[in-house]
Design an enzyme around this catalytic site. Structure first.
Site, mmCIF file in Angstrom:
data_model
loop_
_atom_site.group_PDB
_atom_site.id
_atom_site.type_symbol
_atom_site.label_atom_id
_atom_site.label_comp_id
_atom_site.label_asym_id
_atom_site.label_seq_id
_atom_site.Cartn_x
_atom_site.Cartn_y
_atom_site.Cartn_z
ATOM 1 N N ASP A 163 38.715 51.398 42.648
ATOM 2 C CA ASP A 163 37.831 50.139 42.472
ATOM 3 C C ASP A 163 35.894 50.505 41.476
ATOM 4 O O ASP A 163 36.342 51.945 41.765
ATOM 5 C CB ASP A 163 36.686 49.137 43.868
ATOM 6 C CG ASP A 163 35.915 48.436 43.217
ATOM 7 O OD1 ASP A 163 36.239 47.122 42.082
ATOM 8 O OD2 ASP A 163 36.166 47.130 44.415
ATOM 9 N N GLY A 164 35.588 49.795 40.889
ATOM 10 C CA GLY A 164 34.507 50.232 40.146
ATOM 11 C C GLY A 164 33.406 50.271 41.195
ATOM 12 O O GLY A 164 32.970 49.594 41.940
ATOM 13 N N ALA A 165 32.233 50.392 39.906
ATOM 14 C CA ALA A 165 31.043 50.734 40.392
ATOM 15 C C ALA A 165 29.824 50.708 39.199
ATOM 16 O O ALA A 165 30.078 50.383 38.885
ATOM 17 C CB ALA A 165 30.286 51.693 41.354
ATOM 18 N N GLY A 203 28.632 43.034 39.879
ATOM 19 C CA GLY A 203 28.902 42.517 38.267
ATOM 20 C C GLY A 203 29.393 41.120 38.701
ATOM 21 O O GLY A 203 29.570 40.733 37.731
ATOM 22 N N GLY A 204 30.913 42.068 38.627
ATOM 23 C CA GLY A 204 32.356 40.371 39.031
ATOM 24 C C GLY A 204 31.968 39.943 39.932
ATOM 25 O O GLY A 204 32.718 38.709 40.144
ATOM 26 N N THR A 206 38.099 45.433 41.742
ATOM 27 C CA THR A 206 37.664 44.296 39.986
ATOM 28 C C THR A 206 37.481 45.298 39.060
ATOM 29 O O THR A 206 36.704 46.323 39.468
ATOM 30 C CB THR A 206 37.038 43.364 40.363
ATOM 31 O OG1 THR A 206 37.431 42.434 41.771
ATOM 32 C CG2 THR A 206 36.544 41.971 39.789
ATOM 33 N N LYS A 259 27.300 47.506 43.339
ATOM 34 C CA LYS A 259 28.604 46.958 43.195
ATOM 35 C C LYS A 259 28.300 45.211 43.181
ATOM 36 O O LYS A 259 27.122 44.395 43.704
ATOM 37 C CB LYS A 259 29.706 47.424 44.085
ATOM 38 C CG LYS A 259 30.440 48.157 43.507
ATOM 39 C CD LYS A 259 31.250 48.983 44.403
ATOM 40 C CE LYS A 259 32.683 47.446 44.653
ATOM 41 N NZ LYS A 259 33.206 47.935 43.497
ATOM 42 N N GLU A 286 35.105 43.306 47.937
ATOM 43 C CA GLU A 286 34.907 44.666 47.832
ATOM 44 C C GLU A 286 34.858 45.078 48.696
ATOM 45 O O GLU A 286 35.741 46.377 49.129
ATOM 46 C CB GLU A 286 35.200 45.143 46.484
ATOM 47 C CG GLU A 286 35.055 44.141 45.330
ATOM 48 C CD GLU A 286 34.547 44.431 44.259
ATOM 49 O OE1 GLU A 286 34.929 44.116 42.968
ATOM 50 O OE2 GLU A 286 33.335 45.058 44.115
#
Length: 235
Positions: A89-91, A104-105, A32, A102, A111
């Site tokens: 995935d992001g961070a 923020g969303g 995400t 992680k 995740e």
């Protein structure tokens, strides 16, 4: 070139670098966030060009599910597979040991399930997400069932945190996760032992999951802008 344009190009380059690592006949965890969204786009484009075949995606959020369908990535579920080959995935923060914050969303619970199951977990970030110590720039998200919000906040305070209920933007009331729960964002002055804190918070009754990802990331792809050029490096 405007900074916003360079930032977008950088995210695209990181997303493409991650998508290029996906191989045919793979089950892929789809994360995400804005950078991961580009990875999903590029995986879909590789499928359409015939560079990839027999890919199945497992989305970590409603956002990832919508994007995957938009770009033609076939989806599956954890009930239908026995492994995940790679997750992207992001961070929000990455420390020198590849530990992450992680959430923020507000999708960190799903995740963590998907990213932890993957044989390889690739993190895609920009250089601004790199920190010496976790908690330096980003609050720690904690997903909690609604009825337990007050006692959980009390316990988080006892652990040295400053908890706040995350409120929605352009909507009345709090943020609600895909699981129907609430998110408490916690400010810690320092997190000297992320592994211990992750377990301690998750042991609080009413907590579903927190945003500390310790020992999960395998590869971190970092986007940078130098001299008006976007580049990607691995660490």
């Amino acid at each position: 070139m405007a900074d916003t344009d360079l930032s977008k190009i950088m995210k695209q380059e990181v997303g493409k670098a991650a998508a290029d690592r996906v191989k045919s006949n793979s089950i892929v965890g789809l994360g995400t966030g804005s950078t991961t969204a580009f990875a999903i786009q590029f995986i879909g484009e590789r499928l359409q060009r015939g560079e990839l075949k027999n890919i199945q995606g497992i989305p970590t959020s409603f956002q990832a599910e919508v994007l995957s369908k938009q770009y033609g990535i076939p989806l599956t579920t954890l009930d239908a597979v026995d492994h995940i080959d790679v997750a992207i995935d992001g961070a929000d923060e990455v420390d020198p040991n590849k530990n992450l914050i992680k959430g923020g969303g507000a999708a960190h619970t799903r995740e963590k399930v998907v990213d932890s199951l993957a044989d390889q977990f690739i993190v895609v970030v920009d250089s601004g997400k790199l920190v010496d110590k976790l908690g330096s720039t980003f609050l720690l998200p904690v997903e909690v069932i609604p009825m337990a919000m007050t006692p959980v906040m009390r316990k988080l305070t006892q652990l040295g945190g400053k908890p706040e209920l995350r409120m929605g933007v352009k909507k009345a009331g709090p943020v609600v996760t895909d699981q129907g729960n609430l998110v408490i964002d916690v400010k810690f002055d320092e997190i000297p032992n992320p592994e211990s804190l992750e377990k301690e918070i998750n042991n609080i009754p009413g907590v579903l999951e927190n945003g500390l990802f310790v020992g999960v990331a395998d590869v971190v792809l970092v986007g940078e802008v130098k001299a008006d050029q976007a580049s990607v490096r691995e660490f």
